[in-house]
Design a protein around this motif. Structure first.
Motif, short mmCIF file in Angstrom:
data_model
loop_
_atom_site.label_atom_id
_atom_site.label_comp_id
_atom_site.label_asym_id
_atom_site.label_seq_id
_atom_site.Cartn_x
_atom_site.Cartn_y
_atom_site.Cartn_z
N ILE A 2 5.20 -12.49 2.08
CA ILE A 2 5.48 -11.08 2.28
C ILE A 2 5.93 -10.83 3.72
CG2 ILE A 2 3.88 -10.36 0.48
CD1 ILE A 2 1.92 -9.57 2.70
N THR A 3 6.49 -9.67 3.96
CA THR A 3 6.90 -9.32 5.33
C THR A 3 6.28 -7.96 5.64
OG1 THR A 3 8.89 -8.06 4.74
CG2 THR A 3 9.14 -10.46 4.87
N PRO A 4 6.37 -7.52 6.88
CA PRO A 4 5.77 -6.21 7.21
C PRO A 4 6.34 -5.08 6.35
CG PRO A 4 6.32 -7.40 9.20
CD PRO A 4 6.87 -8.21 8.07
N ASN A 5 7.57 -5.23 5.87
CA ASN A 5 8.18 -4.16 5.10
C ASN A 5 8.13 -4.37 3.59
OD1 ASN A 5 9.03 -2.58 7.29
ND2 ASN A 5 10.76 -3.97 7.64
N ILE A 6 7.92 -5.59 3.19
CA ILE A 6 7.98 -5.88 1.75
C ILE A 6 6.69 -6.55 1.32
CG2 ILE A 6 9.21 -7.12 -0.08
CD1 ILE A 6 11.75 -6.88 1.67
N ASN A 7 5.99 -5.87 0.42
CA ASN A 7 4.72 -6.39 -0.06
C ASN A 7 4.89 -6.86 -1.51
OD1 ASN A 7 2.09 -7.10 0.02
ND2 ASN A 7 1.27 -5.00 -0.13
N ILE A 8 4.26 -7.96 -1.82
CA ILE A 8 4.32 -8.47 -3.19
C ILE A 8 2.89 -8.67 -3.69
CG2 ILE A 8 5.09 -10.38 -4.68
CD1 ILE A 8 7.39 -10.86 -2.71
N ILE A 9 2.54 -7.98 -4.75
CA ILE A 9 1.17 -8.04 -5.26
C ILE A 9 1.18 -8.55 -6.70
CG2 ILE A 9 -0.89 -6.66 -5.79
CD1 ILE A 9 0.12 -4.68 -3.63
N PRO A 10 0.44 -9.63 -6.96
CA PRO A 10 0.39 -10.13 -8.34
C PRO A 10 -0.25 -9.09 -9.27
CG PRO A 10 -0.52 -11.73 -6.80
CD PRO A 10 -0.34 -10.47 -6.03
N LYS A 11 0.27 -8.98 -10.46
CA LYS A 11 -0.32 -8.04 -11.42
C LYS A 11 -1.65 -8.59 -11.90
CE LYS A 11 3.82 -5.88 -13.41
NZ LYS A 11 3.64 -4.53 -12.84
N LYS A 12 -2.57 -7.65 -12.22
CA LYS A 12 -3.91 -8.09 -12.66
C LYS A 12 -3.99 -8.21 -14.17
CE LYS A 12 -6.41 -6.72 -8.58
NZ LYS A 12 -5.40 -5.88 -7.87
N ASP A 13 -3.25 -7.32 -14.86
CA ASP A 13 -3.41 -7.27 -16.32
C ASP A 13 -2.45 -8.19 -17.08
OD1 ASP A 13 -1.38 -5.70 -15.29
OD2 ASP A 13 -1.44 -4.24 -16.92
N LYS A 14 -1.41 -8.65 -16.43
CA LYS A 14 -0.45 -9.53 -17.12
C LYS A 14 0.31 -10.35 -16.09
CE LYS A 14 2.41 -5.38 -17.55
NZ LYS A 14 2.88 -4.36 -18.48
N PRO A 15 1.04 -11.37 -16.52
CA PRO A 15 1.78 -12.17 -15.54
C PRO A 15 2.85 -11.33 -14.86
CG PRO A 15 2.26 -12.89 -17.80
CD PRO A 15 1.19 -11.86 -17.89
N GLY A 16 3.04 -11.56 -13.59
CA GLY A 16 4.12 -10.83 -12.90
C GLY A 16 3.66 -10.28 -11.57
N ILE A 17 4.56 -9.58 -10.93
CA ILE A 17 4.30 -9.07 -9.59
C ILE A 17 4.81 -7.64 -9.44
CG2 ILE A 17 4.24 -11.25 -8.30
CD1 ILE A 17 7.24 -11.04 -7.89
N ASP A 18 4.20 -6.93 -8.50
CA ASP A 18 4.72 -5.63 -8.08
C ASP A 18 5.29 -5.83 -6.68
OD1 ASP A 18 4.03 -4.21 -10.36
OD2 ASP A 18 1.97 -3.93 -9.64
N ILE A 19 6.50 -5.37 -6.52
CA ILE A 19 7.16 -5.55 -5.22
C ILE A 19 7.39 -4.17 -4.61
CG2 ILE A 19 9.29 -6.35 -4.12
CD1 ILE A 19 9.25 -8.27 -6.78
N TYR A 20 6.85 -3.99 -3.43
CA TYR A 20 6.97 -2.69 -2.77
C TYR A 20 7.83 -2.84 -1.53
CZ TYR A 20 3.07 -1.35 -5.74
OH TYR A 20 2.28 -1.09 -6.83
N VAL A 21 8.94 -2.12 -1.52
CA VAL A 21 9.79 -2.14 -0.32
C VAL A 21 9.57 -0.81 0.39
CG1 VAL A 21 12.15 -2.22 0.55
CG2 VAL A 21 11.50 -3.63 -1.42
N ARG A 22 9.12 -0.91 1.64
CA ARG A 22 8.80 0.27 2.43
C ARG A 22 10.06 1.13 2.68
NH1 ARG A 22 4.42 0.79 6.13
NH2 ARG A 22 3.94 -1.42 6.10
N ALA A 23 9.88 2.42 2.79
CA ALA A 23 11.00 3.33 3.09
C ALA A 23 11.73 2.86 4.34
CB ALA A 23 10.48 4.75 3.28
N ASP A 24 13.03 3.05 4.36
CA ASP A 24 13.88 2.75 5.52
C ASP A 24 14.01 1.26 5.86
OD1 ASP A 24 14.63 5.44 6.11
OD2 ASP A 24 12.58 5.73 6.84
#
Ligand SMILES: Nc1ncnc2c1ncn2[C@@H]1O[C@H](COP(=O)(O)OP(=O)(O)O)[C@@H](O)[C@H]1O
Ligand SMILES: [Mg+2]
Lengths: 310, 235
Positions: free
Chosen positions: A41-63
């Motif tokens: 991950i980077t300071p602006n982009i967070n990647i969190i594994p899903k808990k209920d099923k395979p996969g990830i949530d990817i959060y890209v910070r504003a700007d």
């Protein structure tokens, strides 16, 4: 899961689908044989594994500007059935590249499946370039099957360009893409497909132009060779003042078969929708022209195909 | 360097080229003219190998090329600029010039080639050779793809069509340069007086036959058959 050792198949597949020689820098998530193996991950982009099923949530910070997220998938074990759910949340005014791709090496006799279920949520003013390559190889009788499902939710004035490519080695694919486009938002989809042997490729697009001045441009260029079959179904609904353009261009060779089913629906008098479709052999005059500048017939044909899929 | 001997060509039961024989020497420039439908383009295609004559022979540099394919003739040194340029999806102007040149041309070299046909290259190199270009632009790119090859024999089929005056002057300069630098032979199919005027010989084609070969300097007018168009429409 920190130290990742890539074998030669992994490396070759990574090169084919993501043009990567090494593990990428920046934000990434590498998935291999149905398991997550490395996440960065980077300071602006967070990647969190899903808990209920395979996969990830990817959060890209504003700007966030100018970062690339790599999410390659490689499968080298025969008989894997991998379904993965990836959700992308793109913050306001962010501008990022998402580089996805799936490479399957199947030497076994069991079918290998990968279904990536991707959802994109674009906040106001955000911008995404999504690049995806699908590739298969291996000598086994087991099939290489990819059935991606993509959902795109586009906020006000956001823009998204999706370039998908499948040139080789995928036996069967059914691609489903659904998009809902908000005010002033614009979606550009370019898909390139080449099929061989008995391969089957089907693409289904459904786009709802809900927003005022929303836009979509879908371009499909495909080549069906040997006994392969392709089907292209597009369904664009203009529900507001909007612009939609769908263009399906296919070259058929040998016993290749292409079916193109357009559907455009204007539910608003200010909707402007166009569908163009053309299917045919390589034009003989194109081959002749290239032969007059010295190319052999087969060189001419491959130049025409390479150009068409470029 | 080029010789046609009793060439006949038919298509759809129509006798289009009738017993065509002529010789073209090295470094010579001939113009072929004649009414629409007289067989000029077909003659050019027979020389390039795009159409196969049903009888007769074609010699190039002493070799009988009658049964050679298009690309064999191209590699031996024959080039052909189409009357109607072919369009491509995805192949750019730069790609086409690279293929013609058989090497990756730098942008600068490609620009220079386009400049000779009056195109400002920067805005054209990455454009696809497709219908988004105008007829005149496509025509000039077609000519550029031919002159890039610099072969011993170049055939242009109505190169003036869709070309403005500025490029037209350039075109004539291009012909002259090809003759001087390459000692190349040129066949130009044209209706343009200014092109006919610089030719060593004018071959006048009429209904698939060579009606007359007019040497440089002789007036042409008297040889052009005046046809009453109304006679064509009589039932
Ligand atoms: N492949 C073909 N099949 C049938 N008719 C043809 C074919 N090619 C040319 N023709 C006919 O032959 C005649 C000469 O054509 P063309 O060589 O294009 O004439 P020009 O270039 O002098 O105008 C025309 O009547 C044209 O319609
Ligand atoms: Mg003609």
């Amino acid at each position: 899961m920190d130290k990742v050792v890539l074998d030669k198949f992994d490396s070759a597949l990574l090169k084919a689908v993501a043009d990567l020689d090494n593990m990428p820098t920046g934000a990434f998530s590498l998935r291999r044989n149905g398991q997550p193996v490395k996440v960065n991950i980077t300071p602006n982009i967070n990647i969190i594994p899903k808990k209920d099923k395979p996969g990830i949530d990817i959060y890209v910070r504003a700007d966030t500007k100018g970062e690339t997220v790599h999410i390659p998938v490689v499968i080298t074990e025969s008989g894997i059935n991998d379904v993965v759910y990836n959700d992308f949340y793109i913050g306001k005014n962010a501008d990022v590249i998402i580089n996805a791709g799936c490479g399957i090496h199947n030497d076994g006799c069991n079918d290998t499946h990968h279904n990536g279920i991707h959802r994109f949520f674009l906040d106001e003013g955000s911008k995404v370039l999504y690049v995806e390559k699908h590739y298969g190889e291996g000598d086994g009788s087991g099939k290489r099957v990819l059935d991606p499902v993509t959902e795109v939710h586009m906020g006000k004035n956001s823009s998204c360009e999706m370039r998908t490519t499948q040139i080789k080695g995928v036996d069967s694919t059914i691609r489903t893409t659904n998009a809902v486009i908000g005010d002033g938002a614009s979606l550009v989809i370019t898909e390139k497909i080449m099929t061989h042997g008995d391969q089957l490729a089907e693409t289904n697009f459904k786009v709802d132009l809900d927003g005022f001045d929303s836009k979509v441009q879908v371009t499909s260029r495909s080549i069906a060779t040997e006994n392969s079959t392709q089907k292209f179904v597009s369904n664009v609904n203009g529900n507001n003042q909007c612009f939609g353009h769908v263009e399906c261009d296919a070259i058929i060779k040998d016993h290749g078969k292409v079916i193109s089913i357009p559907e455009i629906t204007a539910n608003c008098v200010d909707a402007n929708l166009i569908h163009e479709a053309a299917i045919g052999k390589i034009a003989g005059e194109q081959i002749i022209k290239l032969m007059t500048i010295g190319l052999t017939e087969s060189e001419a044909e491959s130049e025409i195909i390479n150009g068409f899929l470029k | 360097m080029l010789e046609l001997k009793n060439v006949n060509f038919s298509a759809d039961g129509k006798h289009i080229l009738k017993d065509i024989s002529f010789k073209l020497g090295a470094g010579k420039f001939i113009a072929i003219t004649g009414p629409n439908g007289s067989g000029k383009s077909t003659l050019a295609k027979v020389i390039m190998g795009i159409e196969k004559p049903e009888s007769g022979q074609i010699f190039f540099n002493g070799e009988d090329v009658t049964n050679y394919t298009i690309d064999q003739r191209a590699r031996m040194g024959i080039s052909f600029g189409f009357q109607q340029p072919v369009r491509f999806k995805g192949i750019t102007v730069h790609d086409l010039l690279n293929l013609s040149a058989k090497e990756k041309l730098s942008s600068k070299d490609a620009c220079n080639i386009l400049a000779t046909v009056g195109l400002c290259a920067n805005s054209y190199l990455d454009r696809e050779v497709n219908a988004s270009l105008s007829g005149g632009e496509l025509k000039r790119i077609e000519i550029a793809s031919v002159i890039t090859r610099g072969t011993a024999l170049t055939i242009f089929d109505e190169p003036e069509a869709g070309i403005d005056l500025w490029s037209f002057n350039n075109l004539i300069r291009v012909f002259n340069e090809m003759r001087e630098k390459l000692a190349g032979s040129i066949i130009v199919i044209s209706h343009q007086e200014r092109i006919l005027n610089i030719a060593d010989e004018i071959v006048l084609l009429s209904e698939g036959r060579i009606a007359k070969i007019v040497p440089h300097g002789e007036p042409l007018e008297s040889f052009i058959p005046v046809q009453d168009v109304r006679t064509c429409c009589k039932l």
